[in-house]
Scaffold this motif. Structure first.
Motif, PDB file in Angstrom:
ATOM      1  N   GLY A   1       9.164  10.174  -2.588  1.00 57.99           N
ATOM      2  CA  GLY A   1       7.951  10.039  -3.383  1.00 57.99           C
ATOM      3  C   GLY A   1       7.462   8.612  -3.240  1.00 57.99           C
ATOM      4  N   PRO A   2       6.345   8.282  -3.882  1.00 60.58           N
ATOM      5  CA  PRO A   2       5.757   6.949  -3.686  1.00 60.58           C
ATOM      6  C   PRO A   2       6.660   5.801  -4.142  1.00 60.58           C
ATOM      7  CG  PRO A   2       4.628   8.156  -5.459  1.00 60.58           C
ATOM      8  CD  PRO A   2       5.518   9.126  -4.775  1.00 60.58           C
TER       9      PRO A   2
ATOM     10  N   VAL B   1      -3.766  10.182  -1.355  1.00 61.28           N
ATOM     11  CA  VAL B   1      -3.866   9.244  -2.469  1.00 61.28           C
ATOM     12  C   VAL B   1      -3.350   7.896  -1.989  1.00 61.28           C
ATOM     13  CG1 VAL B   1      -3.122   8.731  -4.815  1.00 61.28           C
ATOM     14  CG2 VAL B   1      -3.446  11.095  -4.116  1.00 61.28           C
TER      15      VAL B   1
ATOM     16  N   ARG C   1       0.858  -1.170   0.000  1.00 59.71           N
ATOM     17  CA  ARG C   1       0.000   0.000   0.000  1.00 59.71           C
ATOM     18  C   ARG C   1       0.902   1.231   0.000  1.00 59.71           C
ATOM     19  NH1 ARG C   1      -2.635  -0.356   4.743  1.00 59.71           N
ATOM     20  NH2 ARG C   1      -4.260  -1.681   3.891  1.00 59.71           N
ATOM     21  N   VAL C   2       0.600   2.163  -0.880  1.00 56.07           N
ATOM     22  CA  VAL C   2       1.378   3.397  -0.946  1.00 56.07           C
ATOM     23  C   VAL C   2       0.440   4.562  -0.675  1.00 56.07           C
ATOM     24  CG1 VAL C   2       2.816   4.861  -2.397  1.00 56.07           C
ATOM     25  CG2 VAL C   2       2.887   2.387  -2.681  1.00 56.07           C
ATOM     26  N   ILE C   3       0.840   5.443   0.209  1.00 54.74           N
ATOM     27  CA  ILE C   3      -0.008   6.589   0.563  1.00 54.74           C
ATOM     28  C   ILE C   3       0.776   7.882   0.360  1.00 54.74           C
ATOM     29  CG2 ILE C   3      -1.279   7.751   2.418  1.00 54.74           C
ATOM     30  CD1 ILE C   3      -1.657   5.007   3.703  1.00 54.74           C
ATOM     31  N   VAL C   4       0.181   8.800  -0.373  1.00 57.50           N
ATOM     32  CA  VAL C   4       0.757  10.138  -0.479  1.00 57.50           C
ATOM     33  C   VAL C   4      -0.262  11.111   0.099  1.00 57.50           C
ATOM     34  CG1 VAL C   4       1.587  11.955  -2.007  1.00 57.50           C
ATOM     35  CG2 VAL C   4       2.087   9.551  -2.522  1.00 57.50           C
ATOM     36  N   GLU C   5       0.199  11.938   0.988  1.00 52.96           N
ATOM     37  CA  GLU C   5      -0.730  12.797   1.696  1.00 52.96           C
ATOM     38  C   GLU C   5      -0.186  14.221   1.738  1.00 52.96           C
ATOM     39  OE1 GLU C   5      -3.466  12.172   5.660  1.00 52.96           O
ATOM     40  OE2 GLU C   5      -1.543  11.154   5.482  1.00 52.96           O
TER      41      GLU C   5
ATOM     42  N   CYS D   1       3.812  13.992   2.088  1.00 53.70           N
ATOM     43  CA  CYS D   1       4.655  12.888   2.547  1.00 53.70           C
ATOM     44  C   CYS D   1       4.229  11.610   1.839  1.00 53.70           C
ATOM     45  CB  CYS D   1       4.608  12.747   4.060  1.00 53.70           C
ATOM     46  SG  CYS D   1       3.009  12.245   4.638  1.00 53.70           S
ATOM     47  N   ALA D   2       5.168  10.702   1.706  1.00 56.43           N
ATOM     48  CA  ALA D   2       4.913   9.445   0.995  1.00 56.43           C
ATOM     49  C   ALA D   2       5.328   8.294   1.899  1.00 56.43           C
ATOM     50  CB  ALA D   2       5.702   9.397  -0.313  1.00 56.43           C
TER      51      ALA D   2
ATOM     52  N   VAL E   1      -2.572   3.879  -3.185  1.00 58.94           N
ATOM     53  CA  VAL E   1      -2.515   2.826  -4.197  1.00 58.94           C
ATOM     54  C   VAL E   1      -2.260   1.531  -3.455  1.00 58.94           C
ATOM     55  CG1 VAL E   1      -1.320   1.903  -6.201  1.00 58.94           C
ATOM     56  CG2 VAL E   1      -1.658   4.373  -5.978  1.00 58.94           C
TER      57      VAL E   1
ATOM     58  N   PHE F   1      -5.141  16.491   0.657  1.00 62.17           N
ATOM     59  CA  PHE F   1      -5.569  15.329  -0.124  1.00 62.17           C
ATOM     60  C   PHE F   1      -4.780  14.106   0.328  1.00 62.17           C
ATOM     61  CE2 PHE F   1      -2.271  17.084  -3.120  1.00 62.17           C
ATOM     62  CZ  PHE F   1      -1.417  15.985  -3.139  1.00 62.17           C
TER      63      PHE F   1
END
Lengths: 539, 539
Positions: free
Chosen positions: A437-438, B403, A402-406, A415-416, B405, B401
């Motif tokens: 980054g992600p 995101v 699971r990858v989260i960028v917020e 943040c990633a 994945v 926001f």
């Protein structure tokens, strides 16, 4: 065989190129490599008061034993209105102790009156004086006649007088320069022939590439009798650049039968070209003649078929003559021969009609349609073949990521974070990492999970990450193609991923990159006799 | 003034280059731009059974009104041993409905016997037959004599016979090709002169650059009487590439006085060169003659001094003749004049000494250093100027926001979800959406939040999304540059974002794209008298 002396000015004119800057150490490394290649002259720089780096270079080269090359220092004629002995620039040239000194002077009357602002007569005396002074110190003197061709077009008599002045001063070489790089081959030939008929001294040529003619003009000058060609590795130089020696030398040796380098050295050329671009920290131009990675790369299906049947059908010289190699690019133009030649690198005994060839070919075509590209991703192609053959070792099994960028407010930094769950040898591992980054976060989380089991992973580094979006205007689903380049310090390999989701495309390329690297490490340690646990997995 | 017809094969031979691949949409965009530049012929591809992409291209070009160019389809002569009418490849050429058909045939006996494996006599009939069939359909036929120069060296009589066969078939043009790119200028001249003395038909030249001579050979061919030059933008092509039209055209127009493009169009050349490399998603080669960013860049102190006193002292042609510009490299990458000229496009009344110019220049310089690029993103440049001037309307305020994945097992499809929280006119909105990838999800969530307040958003569509990774070999933090192109059906605009996190970079470009589009819509409806609520916000 007639010889042509190669005069390399990468370390002087090459440094006039945008983005090119060498430290003294860089210059010494490049000079050693040029000497090993076997050029006749290495122009190291312009030693003067405002250029301490070049002064240091000339100090340090004195202690080195050069096997082939003579070191040349570059500088201008004396200033107007003073004695040559009193000109500090000439004194720096002498103090450099370089055995060869190249003095440039103006051969275009426009420059004499508009830029130097001295009389035409004084300019001639400046040339003669300056050459004579350096000559009296026992140096070999090369006279670079700046703007000679433009000067000749404007005032032919005067341009020739500047060469005569240098000859009277005792110059060993007269070198007409196409400083602005605007001369067309026909004009250059006419002018060089006029010069050759006037002077008995050996001649050289110094060409710039502003109209794309530097190499052609250098070759034509040799056909007019010139015995020295000045140029740079990779064509680096002011504005567009100088005559590219990586093109000039093989043209002279392979096509005109002139000897430029010690016998047997021509095949060092590709490596030297790469070396210099690495020292300059610039990407190597793949599309350079002879020495570029694409110079012998075949893509079209029909071409590939022909080149494998009869190499000279699509290769003007054999690639190994210059130390380069033929590459068969896998693309949707590819036919069976392309795939076969790739596969035969892996399995040399493979026959053309083996079913695996057809199977891989159709798989590759489908995948290229879906957005993969194997031209720069041979590692992924190799792994694809292993997967189709079911000889692929399972290094780990993914349970999920699971990858989260917020981003928490308008101006906040995002943040990633990535979490990953996978199974190695029956054990389930669950790790998390933050990244810039992600994809970086995913890479770090994956390594966290795998490094304990596969410590060889520490030696793998990603060196390039490229993204391309395909068929974006079609209205159908967009596909994202990701290319990753990685290295273990010895080999560099490329992998590819493609998906409409950029994270998934990156994941595919990342995983291939790591698996390929681990296989390499394990094969290496196995063949070295030091079996490691992971070896069981290698087919 | 004598004219030379420019035959562009970027869309066919250019696609044989490593790393070059165009979608049908890409091809159409490039073709429109080439037509606007004013080339005489655009070779669009090779329509055949295994190339549906090129078939589609030829279908779609029929509906376009071309102002200058004729569209050409490319293909080979019929196969041996069958009738021309029964050859499916020739049928595809005819079915393409292209007004010009270029047929290539073998002129080197080695290729006839070793690659095609037909008799020398049969090859001649194949050429004549194939040309005659296409000619009978009323098309203009160009005969590309593949490997002509190598063939002439091996068997001159036979090579000439292949041209005669094409002439008998009714060809309109005979084009000797230096397919392997190994021919030196002197040999090329001798051979072209022999051809010119034998045939009354108009001649062309098709040169490859494997020995660095493609441009020189093209120019020399014109001097021998050739009236058509085939080449590609940026020299893209098989292996090293084709004759670079960005060098050929200005050499012919500015140095030989031949007209290649409609009067006044030569200064479009630099922009076209950049455009094609953008579409190909390849870095533009700074060191290209005439059109490269370094082509008129002056670094050496003395050169700079001279070029400011007397431009022709170090410039072989004026840079604006080809739409390029002089750059004085004071610091590292000072693109100041580029930015100024962009600003003046937006605000023609702007004075050079207006403080906003200096402010925006320094901001743009910093941002270009950080990875932004405004060449293809003028909408972002305009918004940046508004922000600096504080004339930027606030259409919404972002609260945050997220995101995500996620991939749940090895072979599962990943899913992408975005949530977004923002404030419009005092009301807080919180939306979520799934997408094909993280950026798509973010776009959909943003639109969900904004569409009620700004219904004009429904007319905006993203048409292109490009990602480039910068400075990957520097070892410092990698920066990701995202370029987005969008349209409302009338205008197309480009925006840019840059950040080490690809999601953040995409977000920046996405937001700019939407804001620019909304401003446009609102300005339009305001000027149409139909004021909408949002109008208050527009400066």
């Amino acid at each position: 065989m007639k010889t042509v002396k190669i005069y390399d000015t990468t370390l002087r004119d090459g440094c006039q190129a945008e983005q090119v800057a060498f430290s003294v150490e860089d210059k010494l490394r490049v000079a050693r490599r040029l000497d090993d290649l076997g050029v006749a002259y290495i122009e190291g720089g312009w030693p003067n008061a405002s250029n301490p780096r070049d002064q240091e270079f000339f100090q340090r080269v004195r202690d080195i034993d050069w096997t082939q090359a003579k070191i040349a220092a570059f500088g201008s004629t004396r200033r107007g209105g003073i004695k040559a002995e009193d000109d500090s620039n000439l004194q720096y040239l002498i103090a450099s102790e370089a055995p060869v000194v190249t003095i440039f002077g103006k051969s275009w009357d426009l420059h004499v009156t508009e830029v130097l602002r001295v009389s035409r007569a004084e300019n001639l005396v400046m040339i003669e004086d300056s050459v004579a002074l350096v000559k009296s110190e026992g140096r070999e003197v090369v006279f670079d006649a700046e703007h000679f061709f433009d000067g000749y077009k404007a005032a032919p008599e005067y341009a020739l007088q500047t060469l005569s002045a240098a000859a009277r001063g005792g110059a060993d070489w007269l070198v007409p320069c196409d400083t602005n790089g605007g001369t067309l081959p026909d004009d250059l030939r006419d002018i060089m022939e006029a010069v050759a008929s006037e002077f008995d001294l050996p001649l050289g040529i110094h060409a710039h590439d502003d109209n794309g003619m530097a190499v052609a003009n250098s070759i034509i000058a040799v056909q007019c009798g010139v015995e020295q060609v000045q140029g740079t590795i990779n064509g680096y130089g002011e504005r567009v650049g100088n005559a590219n020696l990586g093109t000039v030398i093989p043209n002279l040796e392979l096509k005109l039968g002139r000897q430029c380098l010690p016998k047997g050295n021509l095949n060092k050329l590709t490596a030297v070209s790469h070396y210099v671009s690495e020292i300059a920290n610039l990407p190597h131009n793949d599309r350079q003649p002879y020495v570029g990675a694409s110079a012998f790369a075949h893509k079209g299906g029909m071409h590939v078929d022909a080149v494998l049947k009869t190499p000279e059908s699509f290769e003007h010289v054999p690639p190994d003559a210059v130390g380069n190699e033929r590459r068969i690019l896998v693309s949707d133009y590819a036919g069976r021969s392309t795939v076969l030649s790739k596969l035969q690198k892996l399995w040399p005994q493979l026959q053309r009609d083996d079913p695996v060839v057809a199977k891989l070919l159709s798989e590759v075509k489908q995948r290229e349609y879906d957005g993969y590209a194997y031209e720069a991703a041979e590692a992924s192609l190799e792994l694809l073949a292993q997967r189709l053959q079911q000889t692929m070792p399972e290094l780990f099994k993914l349970h999920g990521f699971r990858v989260i960028v917020e981003k928490r407010e308008e101006d906040a930094e995002p943040c990633a974070e990535a979490t990953i769950q996978l199974e190695v040898n029956g054990a389930t591992l669950h790790t998390a990492a933050e990244g810039t980054g992600p994809v970086n976060a995913l890479d770090l989380a994956l390594r966290k999970a795998l490094t304990e089991k596969y410590p060889a992973l520490r030696q793998l580094h990603l060196t390039d990450y490229k993204v391309r979006v395909l068929d974006t205007t079609r209205g159908t689903a967009t596909s994202v193609q990701v290319l990753i380049e990685a290295t273990d310090g010895e080999e560099v390999w490329g992998t590819v991923g493609a998906h409409e989701n950029i994270i998934e495309a990156s994941w595919q390329a990342l995983v291939d990159s790591i698996i390929y690297g681990l296989q390499r490490q394990m094969n290496k340690s196995r063949s070295g006799g030091n079996a490691e646990p992971g070896n069981d997995y290698i087919a």
